[in-house]
Design a protein around this motif. Structure first.
Motif, PDB file in Angstrom:
ATOM      1  N   ARG A 124       9.680  31.096  46.170  1.00 20.14           N
ATOM      2  CA  ARG A 124      10.261  32.750  45.708  1.00 20.14           C
ATOM      3  C   ARG A 124      10.338  32.470  43.935  1.00 20.14           C
ATOM      4  O   ARG A 124       9.862  30.862  43.478  1.00 20.14           O
ATOM      5  CB  ARG A 124      11.734  32.183  45.199  1.00 20.14           C
ATOM      6  CG  ARG A 124      12.718  32.456  46.512  1.00 20.14           C
ATOM      7  CD  ARG A 124      14.224  32.578  46.109  1.00 20.14           C
ATOM      8  NE  ARG A 124      14.097  30.982  46.991  1.00 20.14           N
ATOM      9  CZ  ARG A 124      16.138  31.137  46.903  1.00 20.14           C
ATOM     10  NH1 ARG A 124      16.655  31.541  46.855  1.00 20.14           N
ATOM     11  NH2 ARG A 124      16.123  29.651  47.146  1.00 20.14           N
ATOM     12  N   ARG A 125      10.129  33.333  43.572  1.00 24.00           N
ATOM     13  CA  ARG A 125       9.293  33.504  42.477  1.00 24.00           C
ATOM     14  C   ARG A 125      10.421  34.738  41.200  1.00 24.00           C
ATOM     15  O   ARG A 125      10.085  35.496  41.666  1.00 24.00           O
ATOM     16  CB  ARG A 125       8.327  33.742  42.162  1.00 24.00           C
ATOM     17  CG  ARG A 125       7.933  34.668  42.378  1.00 24.00           C
ATOM     18  CD  ARG A 125       5.660  34.995  41.891  1.00 24.00           C
ATOM     19  NE  ARG A 125       5.410  36.198  42.457  1.00 24.00           N
ATOM     20  CZ  ARG A 125       5.156  37.158  41.809  1.00 24.00           C
ATOM     21  NH1 ARG A 125       5.645  37.231  40.896  1.00 24.00           N
ATOM     22  NH2 ARG A 125       4.900  38.536  42.364  1.00 24.00           N
ATOM     23  N   SER A 126       9.898  34.565  40.014  1.00 23.79           N
ATOM     24  CA  SER A 126      11.056  35.609  39.025  1.00 23.79           C
ATOM     25  C   SER A 126      10.138  37.009  39.213  1.00 23.79           C
ATOM     26  O   SER A 126       8.598  36.388  39.394  1.00 23.79           O
ATOM     27  CB  SER A 126      10.692  35.191  37.530  1.00 23.79           C
ATOM     28  OG  SER A 126      11.723  33.684  37.603  1.00 23.79           O
TER      29      SER A 126
END
Length: 186
Positions: A124-126
Motif C-alpha cells: 500500500r502507498r499514499s
C-alpha cells in the motif's frame, strides 16, 4: 439473508407458519407483513429459484474457498483482490475503487489487504492526488501467487458451474444474475 416466505398452501389458515429451506419463517394468513403494504409471497417455483440460488452460491463459495486455502493458502476474497489488482492498470487501484469492484465493505477489504500485505503479496502507498486516499498495489510475489492459484481455481469453477451447464443455460444465468446485480446495486 432477506425475509422470504413460502407460498400459502391449501388448508393453511390465518397465522400458519411456513419455514423455508434457508430457515426463514413466515406467517401466512391475510398477506399483511410487519412492514408497509401487503406481501406478495413466493410461489413454489419462486421459492425453488430462491433456495437453489442460496444453496448453489453458498456451496460453490465454500468449495472455492477450501480449494484456494489448500492449494495456495489464500481465501476466496484474497484471491479476488489479487485478480482485480492484476487486471488494473499498473497492477494498482485505490482502496475505495477496489472495494467497489469487489462489492466489499471498506473495513472488510482493509482486513484482507492487511493479510495480503503481511504475506508480501500486496503493498500500500499514499495516493499522490489525495492525501486521504490509499492505493493497493500487486507485488511481484502477489502476481506469482495468482499465477500459481489460477489454474486450480479455474478448473474448480469449470467443474462446479461452467461445465455443468449448457451454453444456453450459461447465457441465461449470466443475463439473469447480471440484471439482479444491477438492481441490487440500486
Amino acid at each position: 439473508m432477506g425475509f422470504v416466505a413460502g407460498a400459502k398452501r391449501p388448508g393453511e389458515g390465518k397465522g400458519a407458519v411456513t419455514v423455508a429451506g434457508d430457515g426463514v419463517a413466515a406467517v401466512a394468513g391475510d398477506g399483511v407483513a410487519a412492514g408497509p403494504g401487503p406481501v406478495k409471497w413466493l410461489d413454489e417455483d419462486e421459492m425453488r429459484a430462491w433456495q437453489s440460488f442460496l444453496a448453489a452460491g453458498a456451496l460453490i463459495d465454500r468449495r472455492v474457498d477450501q480449494q484456494l486455502k489448500e492449494a495456495v493458502g489464500l481465501s476466496h476474497p484474497q484471491y479476488e483482490i489479487l485478480v482485480r489488482l492484476a487486471a488494473a492498470p499498473d497492477g494498482e487501484l485505490r482502496m475505495t475503487e477496489l472495494a467497489d469492484t469487489l462489492l466489499s465493505s471498506k473495513s472488510g477489504l482493509t482486513y484482507q489487504v492487511t493479510q495480503l500485505e503481511k504475506a508480501g503479496l500486496v503493498a500500500r502507498r499514499s495516493c499522490p492526488s489525495d492525501v486521504r486516499g490509499v492505493i493497493a498495489m500487486l507485488t511481484a510475489a502477489g502476481r506469482r501467487k495468482l499465477e500459481q492459484a489460477a489454474p486450480g481455481h479455474v478448473a474448480l469453477v469449470r467443474e462446479l458451474l461452467i461445465d455443468v451447464l449448457t451454453p444456453g443455460q450459461l447465457a441465461v444465468i449470466a443475463d439473469a444474475l447480471g440484471e439482479v446485480s444491477r438492481r441490487a446495486v440500486g
